[in-house]
Design an enzyme around this catalytic site. Structure first.
Site: not given
Ligand SMILES: NC(=O)c1ccc[n+]([C@@H]2O[C@H](COP(=O)([O-])OP(=O)(O)OC[C@H]3O[C@@H](n4cnc5c(N)ncnc54)[C@H](O)[C@@H]3O)[C@@H](O)[C@H]2O)c1
Length: 247
Positions: A155, A142, A159
């Protein structure tokens, strides 16, 4: 779009959000796609969106912070698909609070999924990749791992840790034919960002050069590029997909 026909791909946290879009993009490009997540029902619904692309689809309920779960998932994927070529470590959680109010439990939970989960799933996948002397890992970090963010010490540390892991993995695994890179998204358009009040959205966007949030597809395109032969001499790289929020 690069061709991934016959390639075997794992996307952790592939049941929804960015992970599901990454999984759909690989499936659309011809890959066999395995997704894992914590919610079985969500995995089933996600799998239904992958099947029409024609490749094999495999799902398993997994907690990425459990070494046994990671090993069983990778073993089952190899049983189903015959091999494993690409791992995307996307599963992630947040438990935000200011440091003085952050509980030890919330610190541990976020590090366990985001950072330890990346280590454990990569370790399980490497057993397969080392044997065939080829493979590809993409870690979803991130922008906050690069620039810091108040209220997200756990977090941000996870990251930033993923960026350190990416570079170390690249150095350790390069001689075995395994490339390892990271994607560092900025603000991504999700249900969460959609629900923000207009003035909060505008304030967030004022720092973004492109003046829009990323779509999950913007992130998926970067992941597929790094996993493809087009990136054949790229390893240990952190690809910023943040619209110019941080340079
Ligand atoms: N959404 C954003 O703006 C953003 C920005 C930067 C980085 N990210 C990163 O992108 C990735 C996806 O983000 P998102 O917004 O789609 O998240 P989300 O919450 O929509 O989905 C997260 C997924 O991870 C799975 N998960 C959570 N804990 C788990 C575990 N212990 N074991 C297995 N699976 C697990 C959940 O079941 C889900 O499928 C993450 O790593 C997040 O940190 C997101």
């Amino acid at each position: 779009m690069a061709d991934f026909k016959g390639k075997n791909v794992i996307v952790t946290g592939g049941s929804r959000g960015i992970g599901l879009t990454i999984a759909q993009s690989f499936a659309q490009a011809g890959a066999n796609v395995a997704i894992c997540a914590t919610n079985e029902q969500a995995l089933e619904t996600a799998a239904q969106t992958l099947q029409p692309f024609g490749g094999k689809v495999f799902t398993q309920t997994v907690n990425v912070s459990s070494p046994e779960d990671c090993e069983s998932f990778v073993n089952n994927v190899v049983k189903e698909f015959g091999s494993l070529d690409i791992l995307v470590n996307n599963a992630g959680i947040t438990k935000d609070n200011l440091t003085v109010r952050m509980s030890e439990a919330d610190w541990d939970a976020v590090i366990a999924v985001n950072l330890k989960g990346t280590f454990l799933m990569s370790k399980a996948a490497l057993k397969v990749m080392f044997k065939k002397r080829s493979g590809n890992i993409v870690n979803i970090s991130s922008v906050v791992g690069e620039m810091g963010n108040a209220g997200q010490a756990n977090y941000v540390a996870s990251k930033a840790g993923m960026i350190g892991l990416t570079k170390t993995f690249a150095k350790e695994f390069g001689s075995r034919g395994v490339r390892v890179n990271a994607v560092a998204p900025g603000f991504v358009q999700t249900a969460m960002t959609d629900a923000l009040p207009e003035d909060v959205k505008e304030k967030a966007l004022s720092a973004v050069a492109l003046k829009r949030f990323a779509t999950p597809q913007d992130i998926a395109k970067a992941v597929l590029f790094l996993a493809s032969e087009d990136a054949s001499y790229i390893t240990g790289h952190v690809l910023a997909v943040n619209g110019g929020l941080y340079m």
